[in-house]
Design an enzyme around this catalytic site. Structure first.
Site, PDB file in Angstrom:
ATOM      1  N   ASP A  95       0.854  -1.182   0.000  1.00 14.43           N
ATOM      2  CA  ASP A  95       0.000   0.000   0.000  1.00 14.43           C
ATOM      3  C   ASP A  95       0.891   1.233   0.000  1.00 14.43           C
ATOM      4  OD1 ASP A  95       0.079   1.056   3.072  1.00 14.43           O
ATOM      5  OD2 ASP A  95      -0.066  -1.142   3.082  1.00 14.43           O
ATOM      6  N   ASP A 184      -9.460   3.259   6.073  1.00 10.94           N
ATOM      7  CA  ASP A 184      -8.310   3.197   6.976  1.00 10.94           C
ATOM      8  C   ASP A 184      -8.697   3.916   8.254  1.00 10.94           C
ATOM      9  OD1 ASP A 184      -5.965   3.525   8.379  1.00 10.94           O
ATOM     10  OD2 ASP A 184      -4.917   4.652   6.819  1.00 10.94           O
ATOM     11  N   GLU A 186      -7.621   4.156  12.194  1.00  7.96           N
ATOM     12  CA  GLU A 186      -6.554   3.808  13.134  1.00  7.96           C
ATOM     13  C   GLU A 186      -6.397   4.923  14.152  1.00  7.96           C
ATOM     14  OE1 GLU A 186      -2.481   4.639  11.214  1.00  7.96           O
ATOM     15  OE2 GLU A 186      -3.701   3.958   9.496  1.00  7.96           O
TER      16      GLU A 186
END
Length: 476
Positions: A95, A184, A186
């Site tokens: 990624d 994503d 986090e």
């Protein structure tokens, strides 16, 4: 323009969160990986971890996993360099974000990369200046690719960020070359670990994001996170098992799964190695990766993947705008009647709360007829006024000119001046619904036929209806 293999698709087309798709996904992911992948170029010089960016990529925001080391550490990986031979079993990939700048995709492919997730957006105000070149470069090198969004749940709603993401590269197409959109989520790089949200509010935010992506693309997004963050910030929620998991664990052991999942689809196992960016693996074979990218099989028994409108029709099923017929068919070449048209538009609008009147506003309709509520809602919004004689004529077919008028009014009749010269050879500027049809063309929702005609009096079939509604949803 972002490239896409296979047949032409509409915009960034649409895993569906239906039981049959969850069954398919589980079958794919639970197949044991029988061997380590033979990676070409195992002796190639590894890429170092990202450090200070060059002047040309300052301001690239946060990359996937950029907060992991500072919160969780990774002693089993930090002291060694990840190579092809030391990577976990599975299909290797990577990624990247703007921090990697111009990626040498040919080299990455030669070293064994079969897939890549590429950063597109962050919050609602950041788009990666390298996204298009990285996304198209991966495609050109034969790397299956997808887009990801770095979530900032304290800045705006899940819906707002999903809309921004899908509108800036986060789409999907069932071509086998495009991975599902990826969220994503986090540790907060700017402050409070959980962005100041309670565990319940965080779960709600994630669901709002996911449901919006499903509504826009027809495919459920994958979720990138860590077991620790998931426990801290969602209370180890177990309710998102229908979204594929991209787990981050910088170790030789993936560790326990967050409660929503029994296994992972992707594993980010190191932040440096033989590929630019982070080092990832897909939990399966290359054939399974391609199948995963292509998405679920047909939602209806009579609409196969070769159908011109497969993606919009599957999107109709995913968003419950259409459930098809009781025998499992969609009947794509059947015409659309005005009563069904009302039902489609009502569901496209999100099935708003509405109580139908006790007396019918139309002389040819009773209060117990099919789609009575939906037709009354259509009338209450001004999307339809019926006919001058007070009828609605629910069983009449919908023509392409009326289709344009319905969608123009559904869009709240935006200010628009039709051109003095028609863009279609079979329409004059004084024809009924000329303005609405010209508006439809100006938005890209329709391009007409290859011979430059619009064919306003042709009836609308159910496959073309799916395409109109899909384009409308993703354009407006």
């Amino acid at each position: 323009m972002l490239l896409s293999r296979g047949r032409p698709t509409v915009s960034s087309l649409p895993a569906l969160s239906t039981p049959w798709f969850r069954t398919l996904t589980s079958a794919v992911l639970l197949i044991a990986v029988s061997m380590l992948v033979d990676v070409q170029g195992a002796s190639a010089a590894p890429y170092p971890p990202s450090s200070a960016p060059s002047a040309s990529i300052v301001g690239q925001g946060h990359a996937m996993g950029s907060t992991i080391r500072s919160h969780e550490g990774s002693p089993s990986v930090s002291s060694r360099t990840m190579t092809a031979s030391s990577a976990p079993a599975g299909i290797p990939g990577m990624d990247v974000s703007g921090w990697q700048g111009n990626v040498d995709w040919t080299r990455a492919k030669a070293n064994g990369a079969e897939f890549a997730y590429i950063k597109a957006t962050e919050g609602t105000g950041f788009t990666s200046g390298y996204f298009a070149s990285q996304y198209n470069g991966a495609f050109a090198a034969g790397v299956i690719r997808g887009a990801y969004h770095f979530a900032l749940p304290d800045r705006s709603t899940g819906k707002a960020q999903a809309d921004f993401f899908v509108g800036n590269g986060g789409g999907w197409s069932p071509d086998g070359d495009t991975l599902p959109p990826l969220l994503d989520i986090e540790y907060n790089p700017y402050g409070d670990t959980c962005y100041g949200l309670s565990q319940a509010k965080m779960v709600q935010w994630i669901n709002d994001f996911a449901n919006t992506v499903i509504g826009r693309t027809g495919r459920a997004p994958a979720i990138y996170t860590t077991a620790d963050w998931w426990t801290r910030c969602t209370g180890n929620n177990a309710g998102l098992s229908d979204k594929p998991l991209f787990i981050a664990a910088y170790s030789t052991w993936v560790g326990p799964m967050p409660a929503s999942w029994d296994t992972y689809s992707f594993w980010q196992h190191a932040d440096s190695g033989i590929f630019p960016g982070d080092q990832d693996v897909f939990n399966g074979t290359l054939r399974q990766l391609t199948a995963f990218a292509a998405g679920p099989g047909p939602a209806f028994t009579d609409v196969g993947t070769a159908n011109q409108f497969f993606a919009p029709i599957n999107w109709m099923a995913a968003t419950h705008i259409s459930t098809g017929y009781p025998d499992g068919t969609y009947r794509p070449l059947s015409t659309v009647n005005r009563d069904a048209m009302a039902a489609f538009l009502y569901r496209l609008a999100g099935s708003p709360t509405y109580t139908a009147p006790s007396k019918s506003p139309f002389t040819d309709m009773g209060t117990t007829g099919p789609y009575y509520k939906e037709i009354c809602w259509l009338a209450s919004t001004g999307i339809t006024t019926g006919y001058p004689d007070g009828t609605y004529r629910p069983l009449n077919t919908v023509n392409r000119d009326a289709m344009a008028a319905f969608l123009y009014r559904l869009a709240s009749s935006p200010t628009y001046t039709a051109p003095p010269t028609s863009s279609f050879t079979d329409m004059g500027t004084t024809d009924p619904f000329y303005k609405e049809i010209s508006w439809l063309a100006s938005t890209g929702i329709t391009t007409g036929y290859p011979d430059s005609t619009y064919r306003p009096l042709n009836t609308v079939n159910r496959d073309a209806m799916a395409a109109f509604l899909y384009r409308f949803r993703n354009t407006l």
